[in-house]
Design a protein around this motif. Sequence first.
Motif, PDB file in Angstrom:
ATOM      1  N   ASN A 137       0.811  -1.227   0.000  1.00  0.00           N
ATOM      2  CA  ASN A 137       0.000   0.000   0.000  1.00  0.00           C
ATOM      3  C   ASN A 137       0.843   1.276   0.000  1.00  0.00           C
ATOM      4  O   ASN A 137       0.472   2.261   0.618  1.00  0.00           O
ATOM      5  N   GLY A 138       1.965   1.232  -0.689  1.00  0.00           N
ATOM      6  CA  GLY A 138       2.789   2.429  -0.751  1.00  0.00           C
ATOM      7  C   GLY A 138       4.260   2.102  -0.825  1.00  0.00           C
ATOM      8  O   GLY A 138       4.659   1.019  -1.243  1.00  0.00           O
ATOM      9  N   ILE A 171       1.637   3.288  11.543  1.00  0.00           N
ATOM     10  CA  ILE A 171       1.498   2.267  10.513  1.00  0.00           C
ATOM     11  C   ILE A 171       0.865   1.035  11.146  1.00  0.00           C
ATOM     12  O   ILE A 171       1.411   0.474  12.104  1.00  0.00           O
ATOM     13  N   VAL A 172      -0.291   0.640  10.640  1.00  0.00           N
ATOM     14  CA  VAL A 172      -0.901  -0.612  11.086  1.00  0.00           C
ATOM     15  C   VAL A 172      -0.188  -1.734  10.334  1.00  0.00           C
ATOM     16  O   VAL A 172      -0.195  -1.770   9.103  1.00  0.00           O
ATOM     17  N   SER A 173       0.440  -2.639  11.090  1.00  0.00           N
ATOM     18  CA  SER A 173       1.279  -3.651  10.461  1.00  0.00           C
ATOM     19  C   SER A 173       0.936  -5.047  10.958  1.00  0.00           C
ATOM     20  O   SER A 173       0.816  -5.278  12.157  1.00  0.00           O
ATOM     21  N   GLY A 227      -9.359  -1.797   7.149  1.00  0.00           N
ATOM     22  CA  GLY A 227      -9.216  -2.879   6.186  1.00  0.00           C
ATOM     23  C   GLY A 227      -8.198  -2.570   5.104  1.00  0.00           C
ATOM     24  O   GLY A 227      -8.148  -1.451   4.588  1.00  0.00           O
ATOM     25  N   PHE A 228      -7.390  -3.563   4.771  1.00  0.00           N
ATOM     26  CA  PHE A 228      -6.403  -3.383   3.725  1.00  0.00           C
ATOM     27  C   PHE A 228      -5.868  -4.745   3.313  1.00  0.00           C
ATOM     28  O   PHE A 228      -5.978  -5.717   4.046  1.00  0.00           O
ATOM     29  N   GLU A 229      -5.261  -4.791   2.144  1.00  0.00           N
ATOM     30  CA  GLU A 229      -4.595  -5.985   1.677  1.00  0.00           C
ATOM     31  C   GLU A 229      -3.096  -5.833   1.910  1.00  0.00           C
ATOM     32  O   GLU A 229      -2.559  -4.729   1.865  1.00  0.00           O
ATOM     33  N   ARG A 233      -0.508  -0.734   6.387  1.00  0.00           N
ATOM     34  CA  ARG A 233      -1.148   0.454   5.825  1.00  0.00           C
ATOM     35  C   ARG A 233      -0.788   1.632   6.715  1.00  0.00           C
ATOM     36  O   ARG A 233      -0.942   1.584   7.941  1.00  0.00           O
ATOM     37  N   LYS A 234      -0.297   2.710   6.116  1.00  0.00           N
ATOM     38  CA  LYS A 234       0.028   3.934   6.844  1.00  0.00           C
ATOM     39  C   LYS A 234      -1.273   4.688   7.088  1.00  0.00           C
ATOM     40  O   LYS A 234      -1.980   5.009   6.134  1.00  0.00           O
ATOM     41  N   VAL A 235      -1.604   4.976   8.353  1.00  0.00           N
ATOM     42  CA  VAL A 235      -2.970   5.415   8.639  1.00  0.00           C
ATOM     43  C   VAL A 235      -3.096   6.788   9.292  1.00  0.00           C
ATOM     44  O   VAL A 235      -4.162   7.390   9.230  1.00  0.00           O
ATOM     45  N   ALA A 236      -2.043   7.303   9.943  1.00  0.00           N
ATOM     46  CA  ALA A 236      -2.215   8.550  10.695  1.00  0.00           C
ATOM     47  C   ALA A 236      -0.903   9.297  10.812  1.00  0.00           C
ATOM     48  O   ALA A 236       0.182   8.700  10.841  1.00  0.00           O
ATOM     49  N   LEU A 237      -1.026  10.619  10.911  1.00  0.00           N
ATOM     50  CA  LEU A 237       0.110  11.503  11.160  1.00  0.00           C
ATOM     51  C   LEU A 237      -0.126  12.280  12.448  1.00  0.00           C
ATOM     52  O   LEU A 237      -1.234  12.785  12.682  1.00  0.00           O
ATOM     53  N   GLY A 238       0.917  12.375  13.280  1.00  0.00           N
ATOM     54  CA  GLY A 238       0.912  13.296  14.406  1.00  0.00           C
ATOM     55  C   GLY A 238       1.572  14.598  13.973  1.00  0.00           C
ATOM     56  O   GLY A 238       2.622  14.580  13.315  1.00  0.00           O
TER      57      GLY A 238
END
Length: 281
Positions: A137-138, A171-173, A227-229, A233-238
């Motif tokens: 995803n990137g 990153i959700v890993s 949800g991701f394949e 998936r990188k999901v948030a920035l602080g």
Amino acid sequence: MPVTAQPLVLDHAVIGVLDQLDTAAELYRKLGFALTPRGYHTLGSINHLAVFADNYVELLGFPPEGDKKRTDLWSYPVGLNGLAFRTTDAATLQGELAAAGKPVTDWRDFSRPVDVDGEQKPASFRTFQIGGDTISNGRFFFCQHNTPELVWRPVDQNHPNGVLNISDVFIVSRAPQTITELLDGFPSAAAPQIHESVISIQAGVVTIHLISEASALTRFGSAVPQGFEGNERKVALGLKVRSLKTAADALALGGFSPQPFDGGLLIDADAANGVALWFKE
């Protein structure tokens, strides 16, 4: 054992917007970001930047009428899909990482014109990617700025929302070792730290957090993409801000209603082009 003396430093975060750069730019201005004028890369992509003290956010897309030269980029999901790490010498670093068995691409040069007091000057870069097919995803890549003075311009760094820097990347890993193995071999300051099942990697002033899907649900709920394949998936920035009141005022002016979150303010990914934004002091 270190494979390079170069430090691991996050240079910028890439938010992919496909052919919707006009819409994304309007949205991010409403979020209180001062964006640079549109940039046109020699590789065919187009962008706007929100430039901070030590790093920046890049909104990256392609012209609706363009030929989509960067086909590798357009397969990624909309949202936070790229992390660029800084290097002062891309050719040397690429060679060091390749010698250590890391999956890296060849480096390449490109540029984009920048208007400086009516004169066009080329902002130029040398980049290479690490991880390739192992990153889902990137992408992760390294960026050498040949002309940093054309990127970090004081005129572009005063944001109505008071953002000073990117401070965190989440990153959700499902396989965090994939990322830790890619990024090991840098000086010991970048060594991963584990706390309550969260793996944290320091990259300059930015902390990269590798979290499980369960941890993401507990901490962020539905504020992050669901949800991701693939593995991650990188999901948030602080985002570190000068003051929460300044950030709150700018967000309200833009029509946003952030939720309180861990001492700061959170904008859902659905409202921020596919990435959750955590404004914090």
